[in-house]
Every structure is written in C-alpha cells, then in structure tokens.
Enzyme design. Structure first.
Site, PDB file in Angstrom:
ATOM      1  N   LYS A  70     -30.698 -45.561 115.952  1.00 20.27           N
ATOM      2  CA  LYS A  70     -31.281 -44.216 116.063  1.00 20.27           C
ATOM      3  C   LYS A  70     -32.792 -44.218 116.233  1.00 20.27           C
ATOM      4  O   LYS A  70     -33.351 -43.253 116.764  1.00 20.27           O
ATOM      5  CB  LYS A  70     -30.883 -43.369 114.852  1.00 20.27           C
ATOM      6  CG  LYS A  70     -29.391 -43.066 114.800  1.00 20.27           C
ATOM      7  CD  LYS A  70     -29.039 -42.123 113.671  1.00 20.27           C
ATOM      8  CE  LYS A  70     -27.546 -41.827 113.664  1.00 20.27           C
ATOM      9  NZ  LYS A  70     -27.165 -40.817 112.665  1.00 20.27           N
ATOM     10  N   ASP A 107     -28.394 -34.463 114.354  1.00 21.94           N
ATOM     11  CA  ASP A 107     -28.057 -34.755 112.959  1.00 21.94           C
ATOM     12  C   ASP A 107     -28.596 -33.695 112.007  1.00 21.94           C
ATOM     13  O   ASP A 107     -27.913 -33.289 111.061  1.00 21.94           O
ATOM     14  CB  ASP A 107     -28.609 -36.121 112.545  1.00 21.94           C
ATOM     15  CG  ASP A 107     -27.715 -37.282 112.944  1.00 21.94           C
ATOM     16  OD1 ASP A 107     -26.519 -37.048 113.191  1.00 21.94           O
ATOM     17  OD2 ASP A 107     -28.211 -38.427 113.000  1.00 21.94           O
TER      18      ASP A 107
END
Length: 274
Positions: A70, A107
């Site tokens: 990420k 997210d």
C-alpha cells in the site's frame, strides 16, 4: 467468461486468502456486468514488472492493493487527490486508457462506514499497527474529531512518526505495553490472520461501552473479537471495512454503484466460503 473481458484485480503477498474476488464477482453478477475481478500474487520484487505488464493490457481496469504494497504502489501512480500527503498509502489504482495510472485510497471510507452507521461518538482510540491500513484509519479517525489516539506498534518510533506526519497529538507505545482505556480499539495489523501470530491483548482496561474493530477477515472470528465479546463489548469484524472499501473501488473500476441492499446475502456468501 473469456480473456477478452475487461477486468480488475487485487494484488498482494500473500493473496490466496483474499475475499475481494467473491465480493466483486457477486456484484458483477447481480448487476449483469460483463467483466471479471481476479486476485494476483505479486511480490515486492515483482511490483515494477507487474505494473509495466498491466499498463500494456487494454482490458485491465486497475487493481486493489493489499499487504504489503500500500505504500510502495505510490511510486507507480499519479496522485491528483493528494492521497500521498493526506494519508500516505494507496489501496486502489485505476487505469485510464491511454493515460496515467490514478491512485486513491478507499480504506478510509470503508473503515468509517459502520462507525457512521452505528452513530459512534467516541473521542479516544487505540490503533494497533503503523502500516498502510493504519495510515488510512488514522486519517479516518481524525475526520471524526477523535482527539486522543494511541498507536501500538512493534516499533513505537514508527507509530510516533505516523502521528507526527498526520499532525495528531497522540502517543505511541509498544505491542507489549499495557492497553490504555479508550472508546475504540482497532486492529490494523495482520496479527490474528490465518498463518500469523495472534494479537494477544488484555482488554480489561477498556470501558464497558468500548467498541473493538478488527480489520482481519480471514478468519472472520478472530481471537481479539472473541475476547471482546466475552467481555460484552461491541464488535465490528473485518467484513465491514472490506465490503465498504470494495464498494467504493467497484464504482471506480466498473462505473456502477455496488448493490449494497444485498449486503446480507453477500455476508452469508463470504461467511460460507471460509
């Protein structure tokens, strides 16, 4: 389905546990969209070659990104929304035909959805972890005006750097330190995931009104959630954030809103697949 269909995918290392193909496949079928969603194992050393190959594929719509990429994927995507500065991690890369790769982060929004749905009004939180998911969750917590945040991390210095970078007054402690009292406890690590060590915390300092939120979803019933339920605490499992962030990514990839009215059916499918 044929290889000529447009497709998106999720990449990570490991990736076998991912439920994202089930989620997106369920929505694609429900909406009768002719496309695919896959999972692809990509190691850190293979990340550059992966994007080089995919950029040349006209059927590739983009990818979701999971552990451990990420942060690293930010080197391969444009950032028109300022995600690098605001969050410091990306979990969604969209392919613009003939143009650049666009990075964003779903997210944070996915994490917030169940808290907003339940009307959570806490002011203190403990965040376990200092990786890519933790960065998005820290951003989300700050958007809720949570004023007292403690990060528990293997390396407290990394946790403190995360707080400093976000401009948040908080503190960082080690994983073996005593858990402080807080309105919300979030596990943003892979601890408790299948094949990983358990997250062993003494939950006794948490007030009876606290919520325990574990973003691990394989297994869905983690040791942390079991311990929280044994204390009578409210719990949120990993499917909450997983489905929420997937819905935001689904819209980006397939230009359609996920049918969230089918969430109960989707959860049953994901639970049966364990």
């Amino acid at each position: 389905m044929t290889d000529t269909l447009p497709y998106a995918e999720v990449i990570g290392d490991p990736i076998a546990h991912s439920k994202s193909p089930l989620i997106h496949g369920f929505w694609l079928d429900a909406l009768d969209i002719e496309a695919e969603y896959r999972k692809t194992h990509v190691t850190p050393d293979g990340l550059a070659a992966y994007f080089l190959q995919r950029r040349a594929d006209p059927d590739w719509l983009g990818c979701n990104v999971t552990i451990p990429h990420k942060i690293a994927v930010m080197d391969y995507a444009d950032d028109p929304g300022g995600v690098r500065e605001r969050i410091g991690a990306m979990n969604t890369i969209a392919s613009e035909i003939g143009g650049p790769l666009i990075g964003t982060n779903t997210d944070a929004g996915g994490f917030l959805q169940p808290l907003l749905r339940d009307g959570w009004k806490g002011r203190s939180a403990v965040l376990v972890g200092a990786g890519g998911a933790a960065r998005a969750i820290l951003f989300a917590l700050a958007s809720l005006d949570v004023t007292d945040i403690t990060i528990m991390a293997r390396d407290p210095a990394k946790g403190q750097a995360l707080l400093d970078r976000a401009g948040i007054r908080g503190r960082a402690i080690g994983l073996s330190d005593a858990l402080p009292a807080a309105d919300l406890l979030v596990n943003a690590t892979s601890l408790g995931m299948v094949g990983q060590p358990v997250l062993d915390l003494d939950l006794s300092p948490l007030p009876d009104s606290a919520t325990v939120y574990d973003i691990v979803y394989a297994p869905l019933e983690t040791g942390l959630l079991n311990a929280a339920r044994a204390r009578g605490l409210k719990t949120l499992d990993g499917l909450e954030m997983l489905i929420g962030q997937a819905a935001l990514a689904f819209d980006i990839f397939f230009d359609a809103q996920a049918p969230r009215d089918l969430d109960e059916e989707l959860r049953a499918l994901l639970t049966a697949a364990e």
